[in-house]
Scaffold this motif. Structure first.
Motif, mmCIF file in Angstrom:
data_model
loop_
_atom_site.group_PDB
_atom_site.id
_atom_site.type_symbol
_atom_site.label_atom_id
_atom_site.label_comp_id
_atom_site.label_asym_id
_atom_site.label_seq_id
_atom_site.Cartn_x
_atom_site.Cartn_y
_atom_site.Cartn_z
ATOM 1 N N ARG A 171 0.836 -1.190 0.000
ATOM 2 C CA ARG A 171 0.000 0.000 0.000
ATOM 3 C C ARG A 171 0.878 1.252 0.000
ATOM 4 O O ARG A 171 2.093 1.172 0.180
ATOM 5 N N ALA A 172 0.227 2.385 -0.145
ATOM 6 C CA ALA A 172 0.957 3.644 -0.178
ATOM 7 C C ALA A 172 1.358 4.104 1.225
ATOM 8 O O ALA A 172 2.335 4.837 1.396
ATOM 9 N N THR A 173 0.603 3.698 2.257
ATOM 10 C CA THR A 173 0.877 4.120 3.633
ATOM 11 C C THR A 173 0.829 2.906 4.555
ATOM 12 O O THR A 173 0.571 1.786 4.128
ATOM 13 N N THR A 174 1.029 3.154 5.856
ATOM 14 C CA THR A 174 0.992 2.075 6.855
ATOM 15 C C THR A 174 -0.409 1.855 7.415
ATOM 16 O O THR A 174 -0.570 1.168 8.419
ATOM 17 N N ALA A 175 -1.435 2.422 6.764
ATOM 18 C CA ALA A 175 -2.799 2.312 7.296
ATOM 19 C C ALA A 175 -3.292 0.878 7.363
ATOM 20 O O ALA A 175 -4.220 0.578 8.108
ATOM 21 N N ARG A 222 9.618 -3.116 8.869
ATOM 22 C CA ARG A 222 10.270 -2.423 7.749
ATOM 23 C C ARG A 222 11.553 -3.136 7.335
ATOM 24 O O ARG A 222 11.838 -3.304 6.146
ATOM 25 N N VAL A 223 12.319 -3.596 8.314
ATOM 26 C CA VAL A 223 13.566 -4.310 8.026
ATOM 27 C C VAL A 223 13.276 -5.631 7.324
ATOM 28 O O VAL A 223 13.955 -6.013 6.365
ATOM 29 N N ALA A 224 12.243 -6.343 7.785
ATOM 30 C CA ALA A 224 11.917 -7.648 7.205
ATOM 31 C C ALA A 224 11.526 -7.531 5.736
ATOM 32 O O ALA A 224 11.833 -8.406 4.922
ATOM 33 N N TYR A 225 10.843 -6.453 5.370
ATOM 34 C CA TYR A 225 10.354 -6.288 3.997
ATOM 35 C C TYR A 225 11.316 -5.502 3.106
ATOM 36 O O TYR A 225 11.082 -5.389 1.909
ATOM 37 N N ARG A 226 12.374 -4.960 3.689
ATOM 38 C CA ARG A 226 13.208 -3.999 2.973
ATOM 39 C C ARG A 226 13.733 -4.530 1.643
ATOM 40 O O ARG A 226 13.806 -3.806 0.656
ATOM 41 N N SER A 227 14.085 -5.801 1.593
ATOM 42 C CA SER A 227 14.726 -6.335 0.385
ATOM 43 C C SER A 227 13.739 -6.867 -0.645
ATOM 44 O O SER A 227 14.149 -7.286 -1.730
ATOM 45 N N VAL A 228 12.438 -6.859 -0.342
ATOM 46 C CA VAL A 228 11.489 -7.489 -1.268
ATOM 47 C C VAL A 228 10.424 -6.543 -1.804
ATOM 48 O O VAL A 228 9.642 -6.931 -2.680
ATOM 49 N N ILE A 229 10.337 -5.299 -1.290
ATOM 50 C CA ILE A 229 9.353 -4.354 -1.824
ATOM 51 C C ILE A 229 10.045 -3.062 -2.199
ATOM 52 O O ILE A 229 11.129 -2.751 -1.702
ATOM 53 N N ASP A 230 9.401 -2.299 -3.063
ATOM 54 C CA ASP A 230 9.973 -1.044 -3.531
ATOM 55 C C ASP A 230 10.014 -0.019 -2.401
ATOM 56 O O ASP A 230 9.121 0.015 -1.546
ATOM 57 N N PRO A 231 11.032 0.837 -2.387
ATOM 58 C CA PRO A 231 11.064 1.938 -1.417
ATOM 59 C C PRO A 231 9.812 2.801 -1.561
ATOM 60 O O PRO A 231 9.346 3.062 -2.663
ATOM 61 N N GLY A 232 9.269 3.220 -0.431
ATOM 62 C CA GLY A 232 8.062 4.032 -0.460
ATOM 63 C C GLY A 232 6.781 3.233 -0.357
ATOM 64 O O GLY A 232 5.718 3.790 -0.078
ATOM 65 N N ARG A 233 6.837 1.922 -0.581
ATOM 66 C CA ARG A 233 5.659 1.070 -0.446
ATOM 67 C C ARG A 233 5.620 0.479 0.953
ATOM 68 O O ARG A 233 6.652 0.323 1.611
ATOM 69 N N GLN A 234 4.424 0.145 1.424
ATOM 70 C CA GLN A 234 4.251 -0.374 2.769
ATOM 71 C C GLN A 234 3.545 -1.723 2.727
ATOM 72 O O GLN A 234 2.566 -1.895 1.989
ATOM 73 N N PRO A 235 4.013 -2.697 3.522
ATOM 74 C CA PRO A 235 3.363 -4.014 3.516
ATOM 75 C C PRO A 235 2.009 -3.986 4.203
ATOM 76 O O PRO A 235 1.675 -3.060 4.952
ATOM 77 N N VAL A 236 1.230 -5.021 3.939
ATOM 78 C CA VAL A 236 -0.087 -5.216 4.545
ATOM 79 C C VAL A 236 0.025 -6.375 5.520
ATOM 80 O O VAL A 236 0.533 -7.439 5.166
ATOM 81 N N LEU A 237 -0.435 -6.195 6.757
ATOM 82 C CA LEU A 237 -0.283 -7.278 7.729
ATOM 83 C C LEU A 237 -1.181 -7.074 8.940
ATOM 84 O O LEU A 237 -1.625 -5.963 9.238
ATOM 85 N N ALA A 238 -1.446 -8.181 9.612
ATOM 86 C CA ALA A 238 -2.136 -8.183 10.898
ATOM 87 C C ALA A 238 -1.454 -9.235 11.751
ATOM 88 O O ALA A 238 -1.579 -10.442 11.486
ATOM 89 N N LEU A 239 -0.720 -8.806 12.772
ATOM 90 C CA LEU A 239 0.101 -9.712 13.569
ATOM 91 C C LEU A 239 -0.305 -9.672 15.038
ATOM 92 O O LEU A 239 -0.675 -8.620 15.567
ATOM 93 N N GLN A 240 -0.195 -10.816 15.677
ATOM 94 C CA GLN A 240 -0.453 -10.943 17.107
ATOM 95 C C GLN A 240 0.804 -11.479 17.783
ATOM 96 O O GLN A 240 1.296 -12.563 17.434
ATOM 97 N N LEU A 241 1.351 -10.717 18.725
ATOM 98 C CA LEU A 241 2.535 -11.132 19.469
ATOM 99 C C LEU A 241 2.123 -11.475 20.898
ATOM 100 O O LEU A 241 1.519 -10.638 21.587
ATOM 101 N N GLU A 242 2.443 -12.686 21.314
ATOM 102 C CA GLU A 242 2.157 -13.116 22.689
ATOM 103 C C GLU A 242 3.460 -13.124 23.473
ATOM 104 O O GLU A 242 4.421 -13.805 23.095
ATOM 105 N N VAL A 243 3.476 -12.344 24.543
ATOM 106 C CA VAL A 243 4.678 -12.187 25.362
ATOM 107 C C VAL A 243 4.315 -12.480 26.814
ATOM 108 O O VAL A 243 3.261 -12.037 27.296
#
Length: 605
Positions: free
Chosen positions: A245-249, A270-291
């Motif tokens: 997407r264009a933003t992190t929304a 951002r680091v995880a996706y850095r090598s696979v998407i174009d600069p300026g693009r933002q990934p789409v995700l929904a993550l749950q971290l259990e700590v």
């Protein structure tokens, strides 16, 4: 010498204390809504209805079917620092969304608050009111099991805060974003959101996957995540490299079922996706971290969206490693995954002789070393190729030798990875061109030129495209209907969060109109209160929108090109301003001189 007056210490009144605290907890209607919905989820609600008027500034109503409250509970609920959610005084084992006991007193101090609640088995409901901090004791009322909260005239007691609120449309957008985050945190709860009597969200009880698909708007491009490390677990779904997407929304993160906005987690993504998407693009995700709770501090900020981790390095490593492993798996690994092209298997494509006149045909390489990729024309490429606007010629096209002699970017000889053009300049220098970045710049400059001339040439769609968006994004697009029409995009409302697109700029023919509208909606929603009257800022936003349009209308990486198409691209680059970089600032071409090549191969030092 004049004596200095000594300031006198005094104890603030409870009312002033409440107003100060209210400013920390309730900064806008969406913040009040967040607290009320969190209370409903904590109360065990499985059905939740929310209605806002004028973005929540006039009225917020939240109705749930949770456990309800007794008259004594109601009195304690509006008293500061009273809560049922802490089982001890250590602030460690916090399993609920709320726990500070500040939300209802803060809302009651700055607005008109009415709480109507009924417990299971109770003969009647009870209603308590708070107006600007003044409490009216509970009285019997009618109502089903659960709680109904009505907030009216928000910030009437603090008019200074009210002056800083945005338009109703903008505040509604913030409220919808809050509901989407909380909906992901509670898929077991059916949620319905009404904005000025219009349904913005209507979600049944769902599985985690179904709720994620509903919120992200993706149905078949998600990769499942489920990894553990040192007592922590990361689950959820992410979009592949092609789903951006264009933003992190469209990035949602939960920690122990709590929606958060944590800088460290954002950086890890951002680091995880850095090598696979174009600069300026933002990934789409929904993550749950259990700590484990003893390794997490949620009592950092009154809004409870910021955290502190005892083991930041371990958390960062889990997130980066899990995402990179998921992004690196091929299509056969299960789930809906993107197959990444491996550079080690790249092939160089030499167009066959029939694609150019005899004098400019490069020598055919041995068939056992190079595979020809142009025995058939790639018709999917045709719309973008035609937009190169090649100059009609009556004579034969220039030979490779002529191109090298008269043009700085030289003569094209091959295509690598179906993305990069290899060209040889007159002096023998090797030129590498990123076909997508280069054509993006050409399209961008043509769009800008047409805009400055006052008329972008458009193409009416045979079948208008209908795009479903979050209501606040659809309203943002419709708010800028006239400006978008001047960019060649004729849109109109199509009910709810749907937008109908009737025209596209001629230069973008063959592009993906739905992806374009989604990106433009996010681009304009980044600063949704801008309007044409804010000339400078609005022009900057429109320029960004044009750059986004150019990206969608350009030749994509992965398209095969014949030599005529490559040559036309290079020739137009030489005649186009700012062609050294794409619209996002990345280089469009690189040159390696003879000395640089010899240095790379160790011939010279």
């Amino acid at each position: 010498m004049e004596a200095i007056s000594r300031p006198v210490l005094r104890r603030l009144s409870h009312h002033v204390i409440d107003l100060i605290a209210a400013g920390e907890v309730i900064e806008r209607p969406a913040a009040a809504l967040k607290e009320l919905v969190e209370n409903a989820i904590d109360a065990g609600a499985t059905r939740l209805t929310v209605a806002l008027t004028a973005g929540g500034t006039q009225r917020i109503e939240v109705v749930d079917n949770g456990c309800g409250m007794s008259p004594d509970d109601l009195l304690l609920a509006v008293e500061r620092h009273c809560t049922s959610k802490l089982t001890d005084d250590t602030l460690v084992h916090i399993r609920t969304l709320g726990f500070r006991g500040e939300a209802l007193p803060s809302i009651g101090a700055s607005a008109r608050l009415a709480l109507t609640s009924r417990m299971a088995g109770s003969e009647t409901a009870w209603c308590l009111r708070v107006d600007g901090g003044v409490v009216t004791p509970p009285v019997p009322a009618s109502g089903p099991q659960g709680t109904r909260v009505v907030v009216e005239d928000l910030f009437f007691a603090t008019p200074a805060r009210r002056k800083f609120l945005k338009s109703a449309r903008v505040e509604s957008g913030h409220a919808e974003a809050v509901m989407r985050r909380l909906a992901l945190a509670a898929p077991h709860c059916a949620m319905r959101l009404l904005l000025d009597d219009r349904v913005a969200l209507d979600l049944p009880v769902q599985s985690v996957l179904a709720r994620t698909q509903a919120i992200l708007g993706e149905t078949d491009a998600l990769i499942a995540i489920d990894e553990s490390r040192q007592g922590m677990r990361l689950t959820g779904y992410i979009g592949g490299p092609a789903c951006t997407r264009a933003t992190t929304a469209s990035q949602f993160m939960l920690v122990n079922d709590r929606p958060v906005s944590d800088p460290m987690l954002k950086t890890a993504v951002r680091v995880a996706y850095r090598s696979v998407i174009d600069p300026g693009r933002q990934p789409v995700l929904a993550l749950q971290l259990e700590v484990p709770m003893e390794r997490l501090d949620v009592n950092v900020h009154p809004a409870k969206t910021e955290l502190r981790f005892a083991d930041e390095t371990d958390v960062r490593g889990l997130v980066i490693g899990s995402l990179q492993r998921a992004l690196g798996q091929g299509a056969g690994a299960g789930g809906h995954r993107i197959a990444l092209r491996a550079p080690a298997r790249a092939r160089i494509f030499y167009p066959p002789p029939e694609t150019r006149s005899a004098p400019s045909t490069p020598a055919s390489p041995p068939s056992d070393r190079i595979q020809s990729g142009f025995s058939e024309r790639d018709e999917a490429f045709a719309p973008a190729a035609r937009r190169l606007d090649q100059t009609p010629q009556t004579a034969a096209p220039p030979s490779a030798e002529e191109e090298r002699k008269h043009y700085p970017l030289g003569a094209p000889v091959a295509q690598v990875l179906e993305t990069y053009i290899i060209s040889v300049a007159e002096d023998g220098d090797l030129v590498l061109v990123d076909q997508h970045a280069a054509h993006e710049r050409l399209t961008h400059e043509k769009l800008l030129s047409q805009r400055h001339e006052g008329h972008i040439r458009v193409q009416r769609l045979l079948l208008p495209e209908v795009m479903d968006l979050p209501v606040h994004q659809a309203e943002t697009l419709l708010h800028h209907t006239e400006a978008l029409a001047r960019l060649g995009l004729e849109i109109e409302a199509f009910g709810g969060g749907s937008v109908l697109l009737r025209t596209m700029p001629d230069l973008l023919a063959g592009g993906d109109p739905k992806a374009l509208l989604r990106d433009l909606a996010e681009e304009l929603s980044e600063d949704p209160d801008l309007g044409p009257r804010d000339t400078t800022a609005f022009d900057r936003r429109l320029d960004a929108a044009i750059a986004r349009m150019a990206c969608h209308g350009s030749i994509r990486a992965g398209r095969r090109m014949n030599l005529d198409e490559m040559s036309a691209l290079l020739r137009q680059m030489e005649q186009t301003p700012r062609a050294a970089t794409c619209s996002h600032g990345r280089p469009t071409w690189l040159k390696l001189s003879r000395s640089e090549l010899e240095r790379l191969f160790g011939r010279i030092r």
